[in-house]
Design an enzyme around this catalytic site. Structure first.
Site, PDB file in Angstrom:
ATOM      1  N   GLY A  85       0.842  -1.207  -0.026  1.00 48.84           N
ATOM      2  CA  GLY A  85       0.049   0.067  -0.042  1.00 48.84           C
ATOM      3  C   GLY A  85       0.872   1.283  -0.031  1.00 48.84           C
ATOM      4  O   GLY A  85       1.731   1.350  -0.876  1.00 48.84           O
ATOM      5  N   GLY A  86       0.604   2.091   0.877  1.00 45.83           N
ATOM      6  CA  GLY A  86       1.504   3.382   1.057  1.00 45.83           C
ATOM      7  C   GLY A  86       2.749   3.209   1.237  1.00 45.83           C
ATOM      8  O   GLY A  86       3.410   4.313   0.900  1.00 45.83           O
ATOM      9  N   GLY A 132      23.735   2.746 -33.746  1.00 55.25           N
ATOM     10  CA  GLY A 132      23.156   3.813 -32.791  1.00 55.25           C
ATOM     11  C   GLY A 132      23.743   3.577 -31.462  1.00 55.25           C
ATOM     12  O   GLY A 132      23.674   4.639 -30.431  1.00 55.25           O
ATOM     13  N   ALA A 133      24.224   2.444 -31.132  1.00 56.72           N
ATOM     14  CA  ALA A 133      24.558   2.029 -29.833  1.00 56.72           C
ATOM     15  C   ALA A 133      26.003   2.548 -29.660  1.00 56.72           C
ATOM     16  O   ALA A 133      26.154   3.209 -28.596  1.00 56.72           O
ATOM     17  CB  ALA A 133      24.630   0.469 -29.581  1.00 56.72           C
TER      18      ALA A 133
HETATM   19  C1  HXC Z   1      -3.206  -1.050  11.624  1.00 54.82           C
HETATM   20  C2  HXC Z   1      -1.936  -2.935  11.492  1.00 54.82           C
HETATM   21  C3  HXC Z   1      -2.119  -2.778   9.896  1.00 54.82           C
HETATM   22  C4  HXC Z   1      -2.454  -1.680   9.464  1.00 54.82           C
HETATM   23  C5  HXC Z   1      -1.078  -4.933  10.548  1.00 54.82           C
HETATM   24  N1  HXC Z   1      -1.425  -4.030  11.711  1.00 54.82           N
HETATM   25  N2  HXC Z   1      -1.423  -3.993   9.599  1.00 54.82           N
HETATM   26  N3  HXC Z   1      -2.698  -2.300  12.288  1.00 54.82           N
HETATM   27  N4  HXC Z   1      -3.035  -1.093  10.428  1.00 54.82           N
HETATM   28  N5  HXC Z   1      -2.270  -1.366   8.473  1.00 54.82           N
HETATM   29  C6  HXC Z   1      -1.559  -4.963  13.123  1.00 54.82           C
HETATM   30  C7  HXC Z   1      -2.206  -6.133  13.032  1.00 54.82           C
HETATM   31  O1  HXC Z   1      -3.480  -5.856  13.524  1.00 54.82           O
HETATM   32  C8  HXC Z   1      -1.611  -6.964  13.867  1.00 54.82           C
HETATM   33  O2  HXC Z   1      -1.772  -6.339  15.278  1.00 54.82           O
HETATM   34  C9  HXC Z   1       0.041  -6.537  13.794  1.00 54.82           C
HETATM   35  O3  HXC Z   1       0.058  -5.421  13.104  1.00 54.82           O
HETATM   36  C10 HXC Z   1       0.714  -7.444  13.014  1.00 54.82           C
HETATM   37  O4  HXC Z   1      -0.226  -7.672  12.049  1.00 54.82           O
HETATM   38  P1  HXC Z   1      -0.719  -9.533  11.497  1.00 54.82           P
HETATM   39  O5  HXC Z   1      -1.733  -9.568  10.549  1.00 54.82           O
HETATM   40  O6  HXC Z   1      -0.763 -10.342  12.685  1.00 54.82           O
HETATM   41  O7  HXC Z   1       0.788  -9.698  10.744  1.00 54.82           O
HETATM   42  P2  HXC Z   1       1.095 -10.741   9.676  1.00 54.82           P
HETATM   43  O8  HXC Z   1       0.277 -12.062   9.672  1.00 54.82           O
HETATM   44  O9  HXC Z   1       2.415 -10.885   9.506  1.00 54.82           O
HETATM   45  O10 HXC Z   1       0.824 -10.001   8.376  1.00 54.82           O
HETATM   46  C11 HXC Z   1       1.388  -8.861   7.778  1.00 54.82           C
HETATM   47  C12 HXC Z   1       0.392  -8.037   6.997  1.00 54.82           C
HETATM   48  C13 HXC Z   1      -1.133  -8.145   7.310  1.00 54.82           C
HETATM   49  C14 HXC Z   1       0.453  -8.663   5.654  1.00 54.82           C
HETATM   50  C15 HXC Z   1       0.987  -6.606   6.646  1.00 54.82           C
HETATM   51  O11 HXC Z   1      -1.170  -7.365   8.852  1.00 54.82           O
HETATM   52  C16 HXC Z   1      -2.013  -6.880   6.713  1.00 54.82           C
HETATM   53  O12 HXC Z   1      -2.431  -7.437   5.448  1.00 54.82           O
HETATM   54  N6  HXC Z   1      -2.336  -5.594   7.060  1.00 54.82           N
HETATM   55  C17 HXC Z   1      -3.186  -4.936   6.388  1.00 54.82           C
HETATM   56  C18 HXC Z   1      -2.368  -4.297   5.313  1.00 54.82           C
HETATM   57  C19 HXC Z   1      -3.172  -3.363   4.544  1.00 54.82           C
HETATM   58  O13 HXC Z   1      -4.347  -3.421   3.911  1.00 54.82           O
HETATM   59  N7  HXC Z   1      -2.800  -1.894   4.889  1.00 54.82           N
HETATM   60  C20 HXC Z   1      -3.588  -0.897   4.376  1.00 54.82           C
HETATM   61  C21 HXC Z   1      -2.972  -0.584   2.938  1.00 54.82           C
HETATM   62  S1  HXC Z   1      -3.638   0.682   2.266  1.00 54.82           S
HETATM   63  P3  HXC Z   1      -1.881  -7.117  16.800  1.00 54.82           P
HETATM   64  O14 HXC Z   1      -2.139  -6.223  17.636  1.00 54.82           O
HETATM   65  O15 HXC Z   1      -2.524  -8.452  16.749  1.00 54.82           O
HETATM   66  O16 HXC Z   1      -0.340  -7.384  16.962  1.00 54.82           O
HETATM   67  C22 HXC Z   1      -2.619   1.904   2.058  1.00 54.82           C
HETATM   68  C23 HXC Z   1      -2.944   3.078   1.303  1.00 54.82           C
HETATM   69  C24 HXC Z   1      -2.098   4.190   1.472  1.00 54.82           C
HETATM   70  O17 HXC Z   1      -1.582   1.722   2.533  1.00 54.82           O
HETATM   71  C25 HXC Z   1      -1.708   4.850   0.171  1.00 54.82           C
HETATM   72  C26 HXC Z   1      -0.970   6.060   0.246  1.00 54.82           C
HETATM   73  C27 HXC Z   1      -0.538   6.378  -1.036  1.00 54.82           C
END
Ligand code: HXC
Length: 510
Positions: A169-170, A404-405
């Protein structure tokens, strides 16, 4: 007073634990180090100064007001790499998955501003889940503030992104705006949207590794510049890389003392180029034999292997090396190779790193694939990059410099400073076969005549002397003397001054 000091110590200890021992253990279990362990590995011992250790987020949605962890998922600070100042931010995956809140982004902004103000490299270590979902638009705004600073710092200070876990994502766009991206194999991946979204939108089933693992980004997409086995090797290599680079665009690269004599001759180079001009050889053998101590830090080793790019030193001074690689696609220039080398050349020029170019190129790759893929614009990128570069440019033609290269690969005509050719050089519009088939079209079918024409063309044009007679190469040198001749040229060029006409910015054929 004692109470305050105790509280400070307790708060520090608490902050250092990040998301707690359980999450630290989970991080270790995945083969990853914690943010602070990573910092210890990349910086000189005891040099890290941490800032904003006690910063917390200010979110009140989804119960977040009750979940505050000091540091808020990113560790920032300054330190030294081999005695030189760098600024660093490292995402802490144990704290809300390293996700970016407004407070978190402000910490990154602070260190970005400090790096720019103090003319020192910025290192970002990514291991995070993207935008802090609970913060919504604040998080998006925070990302954009990071991106803006990346762009302003581009070409002013080196910016290096190190991917050591998820980067989605971001999180992907800040690295993409920096100079280099390096990934850890198997534990890191980068993508704009993850496998679940891909499945929903396109019905494709892929794993995170297949979608954005280190292998994909170093060999297919070219998003990443290199990959290493684990966190430890990564940080060792990043220290090496930083050692090649100047702190900013107003400084020179550090000089590394060497015991390798600059006048060392290398007899084996005299027989490097095979007699048959279609037989490949390894351009990396030449690079390793001429640079200081055979040390070459390759950039994008796995991508577009028909061109080689990387950093090395001559007499202790950093250079950027570009070389056509006859071992892959005969060293031909295609879109990927042109883009790869153009970006490298522009980095070197932005940071006053002289360019040493080794040329053995049969031309641009023909075909619909290439033309439909924009070979014209992509080839122009490399041409543009060499033409605008004002750093010292030393070029050695080892064998083919066709068509050209020839025009693209840092010739005299693109303000090449010193251009040498080996006796094996063939500087011509094209190879003998193609040339004869065009000039003597009427004789095609008459093998005897074609053979004669081919020999005549080879004798007349496939040598370095036609170019030397016109001053297009400054000298024809013995291969064994390449190191000393390049070394002398670079020394002579050390005070070179050249500037381009004023412009707001250029308009590179993107
Ligand atoms: C808040 C988050 C988080 C997020 C993970 N966590 N991503 N909290 N915001 N984006 C937290 C989880 O709740 C969890 O908390 C801890 O971090 C670890 O995550 P897990 O899922 O247990 O770890 P893992 O299995 O290793 O998976 C990692 C991951 C997954 C693949 C990154 O967490 C995931 O898919 N996260 C969401 C990704 C996402 O959709 N992000 C938003 C993208 S949109 P606890 O308390 O249980 O430890 C974006 C737009 C921006 O970024 C654009 C700007 C240009």
């Amino acid at each position: 007073m004692d109470d305050i000091i105790k509280e400070l110590e307790a708060r520090r200890e608490n902050a250092k634990l990040g998301g707690g021992q359980k999450r630290i253990d989970s991080q270790h279990f995945k083969g990853k180090l914690t943010a602070r362990e990573r910092i210890q590995l990349i910086l000189d011992e005891g040099s890290f100064e941490e800032y904003d250790m006690f910063v917390e987020h200010d979110s009140h949605e989804f119960g977040m007001q009750d979940q505050k962890i000091p540091g808020d998922g990113v560790v920032i600070g300054s330190g030294l790499v081999n005695g030189r100042t760098v600024f660093i931010y490292v995402k802490d995956f144990t704290v809300f998955g390293g996700s970016l809140s407004l407070a978190h982004s402000k910490k990154i902004n602070k260190i970005q501003d400090m790096a720019l103000k103090n003319n020192s490299p910025l290192i970002g270590v990514l291991d995070a889940g993207g935008a802090r979902i609970q913060e919504g638009i604040d998080s998006l705004g925070g990302y954009a503030e990071v991106f803006q600073r990346n762009v302003l710092a581009s070409g002013v200070i080196p910016q290096i992104s190190i991917i050591m876990g998820p980067c989605a994502g971001g999180d992907v766009y800040s690295p993409a705006l920096t100079d280099f991206i390096f990934m850890v194999r198997d534990t890191s991946y980068m993508f704009v949207t993850g496998p679940d979204v891909v499945k929903t939108v396109t019905n494709e089933e892929v794993t995170a590794e297949q979608l954005g693992g280190a292998e994909v980004h170093t060999s297919i997409s070219s998003v990443a510049d290199g990959a290493y086995e684990n966190d430890l090797e990564m940080m060792e290599q990043m220290r090496e890389l930083i050692g090649f680079l100047p702190s900013s665009n107003i400084e020179k690269s550090p000089i590394r003392k060497t015991s390798d004599p600059i006048n060392r001759s290398e007899m084996s180079l005299d027989s490097l180029v095979p007699d048959n001009s279609n037989t490949p050889y390894d351009i990396k053998e030449l690079i390793l034999k001429v640079v200081d101590e055979g040390k070459f830090f390759e950039i994008q080793e796995k991508f577009a292997q028909n061109i080689v790019t990387g950093f090395a030193r001559f007499d202790g001074h950093t250079v950027g090396v570009v070389g056509n690689q006859p071992l892959h696609l005969a060293g031909v220039l295609d879109s990927d190779a042109s883009r790869k080398a153009a970006r490298f050349v522009r980095f070197c020029d932005a940071f006053s790193i002289p360019l040493v170019t080794f040329v053995d190129v049969p031309g641009f790759l023909p075909g619909t694939d290439q033309e439909y893929g924009g070979l014209i614009k992509n080839g122009a990128k490399l041409l543009y990059a060499y033409a605008e570069a004002t750093v010292p440019k030393v070029t050695i033609i080892t064998r083919k410099a066709y068509g050209g290269a020839y025009c693209v690969m840092a010739p005299k005509h693109l303000r090449g400073d010193i251009n040498y050719a080996w006796p094996s050089a063939e500087i011509a519009v094209m190879g003998a076969k193609g040339a004869v088939e065009i000039i003597y079209r009427n004789d095609i079918g008459d093998e005897e005549k074609i053979k004669k024409h081919t020999e005549a063309y080879e004798d007349r044009f496939l040598n370095p002397f036609v170019a030397a007679e016109r001053g297009y190469v400054d000298d024809v040198i013995m291969p064994r003397n390449s190191r000393s001749r390049i070394g002398k040229a670079l020394k002579m060029l050390r005070n070179k001054k050249l500037s381009n006409p004023w412009k707001k910015h250029d308009n590179l054929p993107l």
